[in-house]
Design a protein around this motif. Structure first.
Motif, PDB file in Angstrom:
ATOM      1  N   HIS A 112       0.832  -1.216   0.000  1.00  5.90           N
ATOM      2  CA  HIS A 112       0.000   0.000   0.000  1.00  5.90           C
ATOM      3  C   HIS A 112       0.862   1.260   0.000  1.00  5.90           C
ATOM      4  O   HIS A 112       0.344   2.358   0.191  1.00  5.90           O
ATOM      5  N   ILE A 113       2.153   1.115  -0.231  1.00  7.30           N
ATOM      6  CA  ILE A 113       3.073   2.251  -0.246  1.00  7.30           C
ATOM      7  C   ILE A 113       3.525   2.490  -1.676  1.00  7.30           C
ATOM      8  O   ILE A 113       4.190   1.641  -2.278  1.00  7.30           O
ATOM      9  N   LEU A 114       3.160   3.639  -2.235  1.00 10.60           N
ATOM     10  CA  LEU A 114       3.581   3.974  -3.585  1.00 10.60           C
ATOM     11  C   LEU A 114       5.103   4.146  -3.597  1.00 10.60           C
ATOM     12  O   LEU A 114       5.656   4.858  -2.760  1.00 10.60           O
ATOM     13  N   LYS A 115       5.740   3.460  -4.524  1.00 12.57           N
ATOM     14  CA  LYS A 115       7.194   3.542  -4.602  1.00 12.57           C
ATOM     15  C   LYS A 115       7.630   3.336  -6.039  1.00 12.57           C
ATOM     16  O   LYS A 115       7.175   2.407  -6.703  1.00 12.57           O
ATOM     17  N   VAL A 116       8.522   4.194  -6.509  1.00 11.95           N
ATOM     18  CA  VAL A 116       9.151   4.074  -7.820  1.00 11.95           C
ATOM     19  C   VAL A 116      10.646   4.082  -7.561  1.00 11.95           C
ATOM     20  O   VAL A 116      11.181   5.060  -7.038  1.00 11.95           O
ATOM     21  N   GLN A 117      11.321   2.983  -7.882  1.00  8.58           N
ATOM     22  CA  GLN A 117      12.743   2.847  -7.588  1.00  8.58           C
ATOM     23  C   GLN A 117      13.457   2.221  -8.777  1.00  8.58           C
ATOM     24  O   GLN A 117      12.959   1.248  -9.350  1.00  8.58           O
ATOM     25  N   TYR A 118      14.617   2.750  -9.095  1.00  9.75           N
ATOM     26  CA  TYR A 118      15.443   2.117 -10.119  1.00  9.75           C
ATOM     27  C   TYR A 118      16.432   1.194  -9.436  1.00  9.75           C
ATOM     28  O   TYR A 118      17.149   1.596  -8.515  1.00  9.75           O
ATOM     29  N   ASP A 119      16.477  -0.054  -9.856  1.00  6.77           N
ATOM     30  CA  ASP A 119      17.408  -1.039  -9.323  1.00  6.77           C
ATOM     31  C   ASP A 119      18.630  -1.059 -10.232  1.00  6.77           C
ATOM     32  O   ASP A 119      18.597  -1.637 -11.318  1.00  6.77           O
ATOM     33  N   LYS A 120      19.697  -0.412  -9.776  1.00  8.90           N
ATOM     34  CA  LYS A 120      20.923  -0.310 -10.582  1.00  8.90           C
ATOM     35  C   LYS A 120      21.595  -1.661 -10.775  1.00  8.90           C
ATOM     36  O   LYS A 120      22.179  -1.915 -11.821  1.00  8.90           O
ATOM     37  N   LYS A 121      21.524  -2.522  -9.773  1.00  4.43           N
ATOM     38  CA  LYS A 121      22.163  -3.838  -9.874  1.00  4.43           C
ATOM     39  C   LYS A 121      21.531  -4.688 -10.976  1.00  4.43           C
ATOM     40  O   LYS A 121      22.223  -5.374 -11.712  1.00  4.43           O
ATOM     41  N   LEU A 122      20.213  -4.647 -11.063  1.00  6.98           N
ATOM     42  CA  LEU A 122      19.504  -5.494 -12.035  1.00  6.98           C
ATOM     43  C   LEU A 122      19.055  -4.725 -13.270  1.00  6.98           C
ATOM     44  O   LEU A 122      18.473  -5.313 -14.177  1.00  6.98           O
ATOM     45  N   ASN A 123      19.313  -3.423 -13.279  1.00 14.87           N
ATOM     46  CA  ASN A 123      18.956  -2.586 -14.427  1.00 14.87           C
ATOM     47  C   ASN A 123      17.460  -2.697 -14.754  1.00 14.87           C
ATOM     48  O   ASN A 123      17.076  -2.950 -15.884  1.00 14.87           O
ATOM     49  N   LEU A 127       8.206  -0.713  -9.723  1.00 17.84           N
ATOM     50  CA  LEU A 127       7.035   0.135  -9.504  1.00 17.84           C
ATOM     51  C   LEU A 127       6.085  -0.530  -8.516  1.00 17.84           C
ATOM     52  O   LEU A 127       5.795  -1.722  -8.634  1.00 17.84           O
ATOM     53  N   ASN A 128       5.617   0.245  -7.548  1.00 19.23           N
ATOM     54  CA  ASN A 128       4.520  -0.160  -6.684  1.00 19.23           C
ATOM     55  C   ASN A 128       3.540   1.006  -6.701  1.00 19.23           C
ATOM     56  O   ASN A 128       3.880   2.106  -6.264  1.00 19.23           O
ATOM     57  N   PRO A 129       2.323   0.796  -7.220  1.00 20.22           N
ATOM     58  CA  PRO A 129       1.396   1.906  -7.367  1.00 20.22           C
ATOM     59  C   PRO A 129       0.689   2.328  -6.086  1.00 20.22           C
ATOM     60  O   PRO A 129      -0.154   3.230  -6.104  1.00 20.22           O
ATOM     61  N   GLY A 130       1.019   1.704  -4.957  1.00 20.14           N
ATOM     62  CA  GLY A 130       0.297   1.987  -3.727  1.00 20.14           C
ATOM     63  C   GLY A 130      -1.044   1.284  -3.760  1.00 20.14           C
ATOM     64  O   GLY A 130      -1.202   0.255  -4.394  1.00 20.14           O
ATOM     65  N   ALA A 131      -2.043   1.855  -3.083  1.00 24.41           N
ATOM     66  CA  ALA A 131      -3.355   1.229  -2.999  1.00 24.41           C
ATOM     67  C   ALA A 131      -4.423   2.171  -3.529  1.00 24.41           C
ATOM     68  O   ALA A 131      -4.503   3.322  -3.106  1.00 24.41           O
ATOM     69  N   ALA A 132      -5.246   1.663  -4.444  1.00 26.70           N
ATOM     70  CA  ALA A 132      -6.335   2.463  -5.014  1.00 26.70           C
ATOM     71  C   ALA A 132      -7.640   2.278  -4.245  1.00 26.70           C
ATOM     72  O   ALA A 132      -8.580   3.029  -4.443  1.00 26.70           O
ATOM     73  N   GLY A 133      -7.673   1.293  -3.366  1.00 27.51           N
ATOM     74  CA  GLY A 133      -8.898   0.990  -2.641  1.00 27.51           C
ATOM     75  C   GLY A 133      -9.041   1.749  -1.337  1.00 27.51           C
ATOM     76  O   GLY A 133      -8.195   2.570  -0.964  1.00 27.51           O
ATOM     77  N   ASN A 134     -10.102   1.439  -0.633  1.00 24.96           N
ATOM     78  CA  ASN A 134     -10.434   2.109   0.626  1.00 24.96           C
ATOM     79  C   ASN A 134      -9.994   1.333   1.853  1.00 24.96           C
ATOM     80  O   ASN A 134     -10.102   1.831   2.958  1.00 24.96           O
TER      81      ASN A 134
END
Length: 165
Positions: A112-123, A127-134
């Motif tokens: 439920h945590i929106l996160k955009v991260q680039y993984d340099k090791k794996l290139n 993406l985690n869009p978080g939660a759209a629900g209630n």
């Protein structure tokens, strides 16, 4: 070019605010914890859907959607799963496959945590869009949208919906 709407953790909740963004996309991707399939049925009535089941999803959802969904679109290798972890802390179930055959985009929900991260090791782009629900502890309902074109990821945007509840 394909315009993608990415959401997760709807927990049986869909509203006109979400559907407004669905209508603007070429495809919708759901990273699990769908809940009631009225959510995915509503999306599929408007746009093509790619989805996975999550830990709260029942046998009906699990029979319709896979645990992992890996595909190539616009020359971009994509892997969607619900519980995937984060760079340097990927889930053990998928860790080796990610190391030996990483996608360009790796998508997970669950936290439920929106996160955009680039993984340099794996290139790869995580993406985690978080939660759209209630349902859940998150305060703001979120989704992501972006475009894929000829191997590139473009125009990544965070969508903040109404506050939860």
């Amino acid at each position: 070019m394909k315009k993608i709407l990415l959401l997760s953790d709807t927990h049986s909740y869909i509203d006109d605010q979400i559907l407004k963004f669905v209508k603007l996309a070429d495809e919708v991707w759901h990273a699990g914890d769908i809940g009631n399939l009225k959510v995915t049925d509503s999306i599929k009535a408007l746009k093509p859907l790619r989805a996975v089941y999550g830990n709260i999803d029942d046998a009906v959802a699990r029979s319709e959607f896979p645990l992992d969904n890996r595909f190539v679109l616009e020359d971009v290798d994509v892997w969607i799963t619900h519980i995937g972890g984060y760079p340097n802390r990927y889930q053990q179930r998928i860790r080796e496959e990610l190391k030996t055959n990483p996608p360009k985009i790796f998508i997970a929900g669950h936290s439920h945590i929106l996160k955009v991260q680039y993984d340099k090791k794996l290139n790869l782009l995580h993406l985690n869009p978080g939660a759209a629900g209630n349902h859940g502890f998150h305060k703001i309902r979120t989704m992501l949208r972006f475009s894929l074109e000829k191997g590139d990821i473009k125009d990544l945007e965070i969508i903040e919906l109404a506050t939860r509840g």
